[in-house]
Write an enzyme that holds these catalytic residues in place. Structure first.
Site, PDB file in Angstrom:
ATOM      1  N   SER A 156       0.875  -1.438  -0.091  1.00  0.00           N
ATOM      2  CA  SER A 156       0.162  -0.026  -0.037  1.00  0.00           C
ATOM      3  C   SER A 156       0.723   1.349   0.049  1.00  0.00           C
ATOM      4  O   SER A 156       0.303   2.178   0.128  1.00  0.00           O
ATOM      5  CB  SER A 156      -0.961  -0.244   1.356  1.00  0.00           C
ATOM      6  OG  SER A 156      -0.306  -0.221   2.431  1.00  0.00           O
ATOM      7  N   THR A 165      -1.583   3.110   4.017  1.00  0.00           N
ATOM      8  CA  THR A 165      -0.807   4.357   4.161  1.00  0.00           C
ATOM      9  C   THR A 165      -0.050   4.528   5.429  1.00  0.00           C
ATOM     10  O   THR A 165      -0.567   4.279   6.419  1.00  0.00           O
ATOM     11  CB  THR A 165      -2.038   5.290   3.796  1.00  0.00           C
ATOM     12  OG1 THR A 165      -2.766   5.065   2.671  1.00  0.00           O
ATOM     13  CG2 THR A 165      -1.526   6.865   4.287  1.00  0.00           C
ATOM     14  N   THR A 213       1.612   6.952   0.103  1.00  0.00           N
ATOM     15  CA  THR A 213       0.694   5.786  -0.004  1.00  0.00           C
ATOM     16  C   THR A 213       0.708   5.491  -1.475  1.00  0.00           C
ATOM     17  O   THR A 213       0.970   6.521  -2.452  1.00  0.00           O
ATOM     18  CB  THR A 213      -0.767   6.259   0.400  1.00  0.00           C
ATOM     19  OG1 THR A 213      -1.393   4.927   0.086  1.00  0.00           O
ATOM     20  CG2 THR A 213      -1.373   7.155  -0.352  1.00  0.00           C
ATOM     21  N   ARG A 238      -7.265   8.948 -10.100  1.00  0.00           N
ATOM     22  CA  ARG A 238      -7.656   9.103  -8.838  1.00  0.00           C
ATOM     23  C   ARG A 238      -6.837   9.642  -7.888  1.00  0.00           C
ATOM     24  O   ARG A 238      -5.514   9.189  -7.869  1.00  0.00           O
ATOM     25  CB  ARG A 238      -8.340   7.780  -8.311  1.00  0.00           C
ATOM     26  CG  ARG A 238      -9.005   7.814  -7.048  1.00  0.00           C
ATOM     27  CD  ARG A 238      -8.166   7.562  -5.863  1.00  0.00           C
ATOM     28  NE  ARG A 238      -8.755   7.323  -4.381  1.00  0.00           N
ATOM     29  CZ  ARG A 238      -8.209   7.169  -3.333  1.00  0.00           C
ATOM     30  NH1 ARG A 238      -6.888   7.026  -3.266  1.00  0.00           N
ATOM     31  NH2 ARG A 238      -9.072   7.515  -2.378  1.00  0.00           N
ATOM     32  N   VAL A 239      -7.167  10.538  -7.036  1.00  0.00           N
ATOM     33  CA  VAL A 239      -6.208  11.272  -5.971  1.00  0.00           C
ATOM     34  C   VAL A 239      -7.150  10.989  -4.789  1.00  0.00           C
ATOM     35  O   VAL A 239      -8.419  11.142  -4.910  1.00  0.00           O
ATOM     36  CB  VAL A 239      -6.149  12.728  -6.442  1.00  0.00           C
ATOM     37  CG1 VAL A 239      -5.230  13.292  -5.168  1.00  0.00           C
ATOM     38  CG2 VAL A 239      -5.270  12.817  -7.733  1.00  0.00           C
ATOM     39  N   GLY A 240      -6.196  10.505  -3.830  1.00  0.00           N
ATOM     40  CA  GLY A 240      -6.806  10.289  -2.388  1.00  0.00           C
ATOM     41  C   GLY A 240      -6.610  11.736  -1.466  1.00  0.00           C
ATOM     42  O   GLY A 240      -6.243  12.612  -1.939  1.00  0.00           O
ATOM     43  N   ASP A 241      -6.656  11.502  -0.202  1.00  0.00           N
ATOM     44  CA  ASP A 241      -6.340  12.301   0.670  1.00  0.00           C
ATOM     45  C   ASP A 241      -4.972  12.404   1.080  1.00  0.00           C
ATOM     46  O   ASP A 241      -4.572  13.760   1.345  1.00  0.00           O
ATOM     47  CB  ASP A 241      -7.212  11.855   1.998  1.00  0.00           C
ATOM     48  CG  ASP A 241      -6.644  10.684   2.748  1.00  0.00           C
ATOM     49  OD1 ASP A 241      -6.637   9.534   1.882  1.00  0.00           O
ATOM     50  OD2 ASP A 241      -6.564  10.468   3.814  1.00  0.00           O
ATOM     51  N   THR A 272      -5.633   7.637   7.556  1.00  0.00           N
ATOM     52  CA  THR A 272      -5.630   6.568   6.502  1.00  0.00           C
ATOM     53  C   THR A 272      -6.966   5.970   6.377  1.00  0.00           C
ATOM     54  O   THR A 272      -8.007   6.293   7.026  1.00  0.00           O
ATOM     55  CB  THR A 272      -4.900   5.301   7.307  1.00  0.00           C
ATOM     56  OG1 THR A 272      -4.438   4.376   6.381  1.00  0.00           O
ATOM     57  CG2 THR A 272      -5.333   5.006   8.693  1.00  0.00           C
ATOM     58  N   GLY A 273      -7.103   5.138   5.153  1.00  0.00           N
ATOM     59  CA  GLY A 273      -8.323   4.628   4.976  1.00  0.00           C
ATOM     60  C   GLY A 273      -8.873   5.069   3.913  1.00  0.00           C
ATOM     61  O   GLY A 273      -8.378   5.825   3.007  1.00  0.00           O
ATOM     62  N   GLY A 279      -9.936   7.538   1.411  1.00  0.00           N
ATOM     63  CA  GLY A 279      -9.502   9.072   0.993  1.00  0.00           C
ATOM     64  C   GLY A 279     -10.548   9.864   1.055  1.00  0.00           C
ATOM     65  O   GLY A 279     -10.742  11.193   1.176  1.00  0.00           O
TER      66      GLY A 279
HETATM   67  C1  SD4 Z   1      -6.340   6.935  -0.064  1.00  0.00           C
HETATM   68  N1  SD4 Z   1      -6.010   7.234   2.370  1.00  0.00           N
HETATM   69  O1  SD4 Z   1      -5.764   7.145  -1.149  1.00  0.00           O
HETATM   70  C2  SD4 Z   1      -5.430   6.739   1.194  1.00  0.00           C
HETATM   71  C3  SD4 Z   1      -5.244   5.003   0.986  1.00  0.00           C
HETATM   72  C4  SD4 Z   1      -5.394   4.340   2.453  1.00  0.00           C
HETATM   73  O2  SD4 Z   1      -6.325   2.748   3.587  1.00  0.00           O
HETATM   74  O3  SD4 Z   1      -5.099   5.019   3.578  1.00  0.00           O
HETATM   75  N2  SD4 Z   1      -5.794   3.145   2.526  1.00  0.00           N
HETATM   76  O4  SD4 Z   1      -7.343   7.067  -0.002  1.00  0.00           O
END
Ligand code: SD4
Length: 336
Positions: free
Chosen positions: A93, A195, A213, A223-226, A246-247, A249
């Site tokens: 990850s 992450t 991450t 795609r872009v996350g947080d 984390t998680g 995003g």
């Molecule tokens: C995202 N927060 O890209 C990151 C990925 C992540 O558990 O933390 N996954 O959304």
């Protein structure tokens, strides 16, 4: 130290000397300054340096602490700590070996923030393992905060980063299997490692943070996350504290999660209560689908108190403080 700076420093560390509004002689001010410095030093030995990180990343926090113990600063510590996991091909990850998007491309997001509130991030970076170090270069060597895609990669190459293939055999195999059904579904708690977000306070009491991450596995291309969005995946305010997420995003972005945690601490909440409130903003939305995704926060305040909280069980924080480097299971919301 300039008087203004001293007053700020004294009040920040809870020393609370009453010099702000009273007239004091230079000598008096100097001796108060010296005693304040001592108190700061004493406070420091009680709680700092310290480092916390999302998930079970004992080697990464050990690396960060090695730097802090050698009088290194928090910024170097979080960068070097994150690099340990970016180079770890077994972690699917982060960095090299990260699970790819649905087209088989490994794309990395990372951000970093220092004690001055400076920040840098990279978005959709390909072929460069140490995204966190590129984010730091964006912060330090450009007039910008974010670089994305091909521009981020080209910048990294001009800074001496070597392009390489980040898709390992194991991640390629996992992707091939995923393609059979090709269903997009956020995975809760990938192998207890996800992450990496890291926050550190150095011996001077200064805070920095970093987050790196490969994003959600099998995400859409582009795609872009947080994680690279300052205030969402990461936020540091050296006067208050710092938080990292984390998680899923998308849910963190919608609630500007890390900024929210820091603002709640500014209003007086403990790091634990602030993390819990930020999770409650997600799960208490009308029609929240929280049973099907995970979000976790960790936070630290200026006094070195820490907190962590998640929606589902099995999120953890690794904490290195006072000579102990340990994984701590997080409390969580969904107990039903
Ligand atoms: C995202 N927060 O890209 C990151 C990925 C992540 O558990 O933390 N996954 O959304």
């Amino acid at each position: 130290m300039k008087r203004r700076h001293f007053i700020k420093k004294a009040s920040l560390t809870g020393v609370g000397l009453a010099v702000g509004s009273s007239l004091v002689s230079c000598d008096e001010a100097k001796s108060k300054e010296q005693s304040a410095e001592k108190t700061i030093a004493n406070q420091s030995t009680a709680t700092v340096p310290l480092v916390i990180a999302t998930w079970h990343v004992i080697d990464a926090t050990a690396k960060a602490m090695e730097i802090l113990q050698a009088d290194g600063n928090a910024l170097d510590a979080v960068e070097q700590g994150c690099r340990v996991e970016e180079a770890n091909e077994k972690g699917q990850s982060v960095g090299k070996g990260g699970l790819p998007d649905r087209d088989g491309n490994v794309t990395l997001d990372a951000s970093i923030m220092d004690k001055h509130g400076n920040c840098g991030s990279v978005i959709y970076l390909q072929n460069i393992t140490h995204a966190i170090s590129v984010a730091r270069k964006v912060m330090e060597d450009t007039p910008h905060v974010m670089l994305a895609g091909e521009g981020a990669k080209q910048f990294a190459v001009t800074k001496g980063f070597e392009p390489e293939n980040l898709l390992t055999e194991a991640s390629k195999e996992a992707w091939e299997k995923w393609k059979i059904e090709a269903k997009y579904k956020p995975i809760i708690n990938i192998e207890n490692h996800d992450t990496i977000g890291m926050l550190a306070i150095d011996k001077n009491g200064d805070i920095s943070g970093a987050c790196t991450t490969s994003g959600l596995a099998y995400k859409m291309g582009g795609r872009v996350g947080d994680s690279p969005i300052i205030g969402s995946g990461l936020f540091v305010d050296n006067e208050v504290g710092a938080a990292v997420a984390t998680g899923l995003g998308e849910e963190v972005v919608k609630t500007v999660g890390s900024f929210l945690v820091v603002e709640l601490m500014r209003q007086g909440k403990t790091p634990q209560d602030a993390c819990e409130e930020a999770i409650s903003r997600i799960v208490n939305k009308p029609n929240s689908d929280y049973k099907n995704f995970q979000v976790g926060y960790i936070a630290v305040n200026k006094q070195g108190k820490t907190g962590s909280y998640s929606i589902h069980q099995w999120f953890s924080m690794t904490k290195f403080q006072g000579g102990v480097n340990e994984q701590i299971q997080s409390d969580y919301f969904n107990k039903a």
